[in-house]
Scaffold this motif. Structure first.
Motif, PDB file in Angstrom:
ATOM      1  N   ALA A 222      -7.943  15.540  18.284  1.00  0.00           N
ATOM      2  CA  ALA A 222      -9.109  15.012  17.576  1.00  0.00           C
ATOM      3  C   ALA A 222      -9.985  16.102  16.973  1.00  0.00           C
ATOM      4  O   ALA A 222     -10.837  15.808  16.132  1.00  0.00           O
ATOM      5  CB  ALA A 222      -9.948  14.151  18.518  1.00  0.00           C
ATOM      6  N   LEU A 232     -12.821  16.643  13.395  1.00  0.00           N
ATOM      7  CA  LEU A 232     -12.815  15.216  13.693  1.00  0.00           C
ATOM      8  C   LEU A 232     -12.639  14.388  12.423  1.00  0.00           C
ATOM      9  O   LEU A 232     -11.940  13.368  12.431  1.00  0.00           O
ATOM     10  CB  LEU A 232     -14.112  14.819  14.413  1.00  0.00           C
ATOM     11  CG  LEU A 232     -14.277  13.329  14.741  1.00  0.00           C
ATOM     12  CD1 LEU A 232     -13.135  12.808  15.598  1.00  0.00           C
ATOM     13  CD2 LEU A 232     -15.624  13.081  15.427  1.00  0.00           C
ATOM     14  N   ALA A 235      -9.073  14.355  11.700  1.00  0.00           N
ATOM     15  CA  ALA A 235      -8.375  13.509  12.672  1.00  0.00           C
ATOM     16  C   ALA A 235      -8.547  12.033  12.342  1.00  0.00           C
ATOM     17  O   ALA A 235      -7.628  11.220  12.544  1.00  0.00           O
ATOM     18  CB  ALA A 235      -8.876  13.801  14.080  1.00  0.00           C
ATOM     19  N   LYS A 236      -9.720  11.660  11.830  1.00  0.00           N
ATOM     20  CA  LYS A 236      -9.934  10.266  11.426  1.00  0.00           C
ATOM     21  C   LYS A 236      -8.989   9.881  10.297  1.00  0.00           C
ATOM     22  O   LYS A 236      -8.402   8.786  10.296  1.00  0.00           O
ATOM     23  CB  LYS A 236     -11.387  10.067  10.988  1.00  0.00           C
ATOM     24  CG  LYS A 236     -12.400  10.106  12.121  1.00  0.00           C
ATOM     25  CD  LYS A 236     -13.807   9.922  11.565  1.00  0.00           C
ATOM     26  CE  LYS A 236     -14.845   9.901  12.674  1.00  0.00           C
ATOM     27  NZ  LYS A 236     -16.224   9.737  12.138  1.00  0.00           N
ATOM     28  N   LEU A 253      -6.076  10.693  22.945  1.00  0.00           N
ATOM     29  CA  LEU A 253      -6.713  11.846  22.306  1.00  0.00           C
ATOM     30  C   LEU A 253      -6.746  13.077  23.185  1.00  0.00           C
ATOM     31  O   LEU A 253      -6.874  13.003  24.407  1.00  0.00           O
ATOM     32  CB  LEU A 253      -8.139  11.477  21.885  1.00  0.00           C
ATOM     33  CG  LEU A 253      -8.238  10.304  20.903  1.00  0.00           C
ATOM     34  CD1 LEU A 253      -9.674  10.084  20.503  1.00  0.00           C
ATOM     35  CD2 LEU A 253      -7.358  10.518  19.677  1.00  0.00           C
ATOM     36  N   LEU A 278     -15.387  12.224  20.739  1.00  0.00           N
ATOM     37  CA  LEU A 278     -14.246  12.277  19.830  1.00  0.00           C
ATOM     38  C   LEU A 278     -13.472  10.962  19.859  1.00  0.00           C
ATOM     39  O   LEU A 278     -13.037  10.458  18.821  1.00  0.00           O
ATOM     40  CB  LEU A 278     -13.334  13.442  20.208  1.00  0.00           C
ATOM     41  CG  LEU A 278     -13.955  14.844  20.119  1.00  0.00           C
ATOM     42  CD1 LEU A 278     -12.970  15.892  20.602  1.00  0.00           C
ATOM     43  CD2 LEU A 278     -14.400  15.141  18.699  1.00  0.00           C
ATOM     44  N   ILE A 282     -12.743   8.327  16.677  1.00  0.00           N
ATOM     45  CA  ILE A 282     -11.463   7.747  16.251  1.00  0.00           C
ATOM     46  C   ILE A 282     -11.518   6.231  16.343  1.00  0.00           C
ATOM     47  O   ILE A 282     -11.022   5.509  15.460  1.00  0.00           O
ATOM     48  CB  ILE A 282     -10.309   8.304  17.095  1.00  0.00           C
ATOM     49  CG1 ILE A 282     -10.187   9.820  16.909  1.00  0.00           C
ATOM     50  CG2 ILE A 282      -8.990   7.613  16.731  1.00  0.00           C
ATOM     51  CD1 ILE A 282      -9.900  10.271  15.496  1.00  0.00           C
TER      52      ILE A 282
END
Length: 469
Positions: A222, A232, A235-236, A253, A278, A282
């Motif tokens: 993440a 982050l 990662a999204k 994660l 985190l 997500i």
């Protein structure tokens, strides 16, 4: 029930997990010759017996070039399936689900172990292993993808409930995704779509190999927590792209890399639940279940994370190493009896990093569950009068075990507080949690009603007067 969210079932893909506590993937060094051992089976089964809803095995290698550690399970070999069946049967008898994690460590491998070139997206040496890898050619990439699929078929044949793909802190997939480690100028490098291509192809190949009626998840990094690495926000985007394939059932994660290894398994200097934000990030963009982990060592904290909607499943790893009955005790309202992890990392990360089998400073039975631990205690044939001298962790443990075996025990401590040298250790900056060891063992003495005498210094004359056996 005290923890209604924690002990509610969760649908993950095609299976239902009975509660929200998972025993996430972590290295144990209990495997041998690339195969699952009886010791590893008993280790994982003990956490299933203790009430964990889901167990995820340590990372398993999908290709001969992936040898980051000596004792990795080699999932690409057909010889693994008999051991798989023994393991999954042992876990299933406790109504616990079990997934196998598959991985290729990429640049984080060691040629000294594999005796083969290290493969990676680009010729970027890992900061820990420092070995310059071979840049993977297209046929190398295709071979690894095929081996992921092959390994997944072995997992399904072995009776697992699902498979987890390691795209996290130590993985080839993350190295392809990250601009920090991918300098390619072909279809696997450059912009976002190219860098994520390898991960998408691995996911697609695994889904095709196992079918639609088998759970498939991803362990996603993440945040790499390093300038130039994945954030982050990245990662999204990755999560949304993976979810859009329709081939994925959940996100588990992790964070950091070998650049900042201390954040992968946060020590006691790191706050409890440090990675939960985190997971919440997500979850804000994903509709699939999201797993949170990272120093969640208390059912109260786990319940709050779930109740606040920050995650759907809680990974309790070191907490269940320290106390295999963590889940059962929480479910039965016995939270005060839980042996809470203190994140000292001495015998879990520390021993494994030295190529020794996993352990725990608070649980001497770790890795020896087949023969040791409180459930193996036998009543003493001859009850004796026992005097325990000193109320440090060892003295408290000795008093506890002797009492559980039926002896008449008295513990004497010359100071006015139980805890011994851990009380001194707890005075160090950021080391306050060492005091939790004393708290954990004191609660056991209270539960067992062991007579404790504080401020009593044992002398030879006092021993003769007490006449212990």
């Amino acid at each position: 029930m005290q923890f209604p969210h924690l002990f509610s079932p969760l649908q993950i893909g095609t299976i239902t997990v009975p509660n929200r506590i998972s025993f996430s993937a972590h290295l144990t060094n209990l495997a041998d010759d690339g195969l699952i051992t009886e010791g590893l089976t008993h280790y994982l089964a003990a956490r299933a017996r203790g009430g964990a809803g889901l167990i995820i095995t340590e990372e398993q290698s999908v290709h001969p070039t992936d040898r980051a550690y000596e004792h990795l399970i080699e999932a690409f070999r057909p010889e693994v399936t008999p051991g798989y069946r023994l393991l999954t049967r042992a876990v299933h008898q406790h109504d616990t689900r079990i997934f196998a994690q598959l991985n290729h460590n990429g640049q984080q491998c060691s040629g000294s172990l594999s005796r083969l070139p290290v493969w990676a997206p680009s010729a970027v040496p890992d900061v820990l292993y420092r070995e310059t890898p071979k840049v993977m050619e297209i046929e190398d990439i295709q071979e690894v993808i095929a081996h992921f699929a092959l390994s997944a078929t072995h997992v399904r044949e072995g009776g697992f409930d699902g498979v987890e793909l390691q795209f996290g802190h130590s993985s080839l997939a993350r190295q392809f995704m990250s601009p920090l480690t991918n300098f390619r100028d072909d279809q696997y490098g450059g912009d976002f779509e190219n860098r994520i291509r390898f991960g998408l192809q691995v996911l697609g190949a695994v889904r095709e190999a196992v079918g639609r009626d088998f759970t498939v998840g991803v362990r996603l990094c993440a945040d790499e927590l390093i300038p130039g690495g994945l954030t982050l926000d990245d990662a999204k985007l990755i999560a949304q792209r993976l979810q859009a394939t329709g081939d994925l059932d959940y996100f588990n994660l992790t964070l950091a890399t070998f650049y900042n290894l201390y954040m992968v398994g946060g020590p006691m200097h790191v706050p409890l639940g440090y990675a939960v934000p985190l997971a919440a990030g997500i979850k804000a963009v994903a509709t699939l279940p999201v797993f949170a982990t990272g120093r969640i060592n208390d059912p109260v904290l786990a319940e709050k994370v779930l109740a606040d909607g920050q995650a759907d499943m809680i990974g309790v790893v070191r907490g269940q190493i320290a106390d295999p009955d963590f889940a059962r005790k929480a479910r039965e309202g016995l939270s005060e009896e839980i042996r809470f992890c203190i994140a000292c990392n001495q015998n879990c990360y520390g021993r494994v990093g030295l190529n020794k089998t996993i352990g725990c400073v608070q649980n001497p039975a770790v890795g020896r569950e087949a023969t040791e631990g409180e459930r193996h205690l036998k009543a003493a044939l001859l009850k004796k009068k026992v005097l325990v001298v000193g109320g440090g962790p060892a003295g408290m443990w000795a008093a506890k075990i002797a009492t559980m075996r039926g002896h008449e025990v008295t513990l004497c401590e010359k100071s006015e507080e139980l805890g011994g040298q851990v009380l001194l250790a707890a005075k160090g900056a950021g080391r306050e949690e060492f005091g939790v060891i004393a708290r954990n063992e004191r609660s056991q003495l209270v539960r067992l009603r062991v007579p404790v005498e504080l401020g009593v210094e044992i002398t030879p004359d006092l021993v003769l007067e007490r006449e212990p056996d």
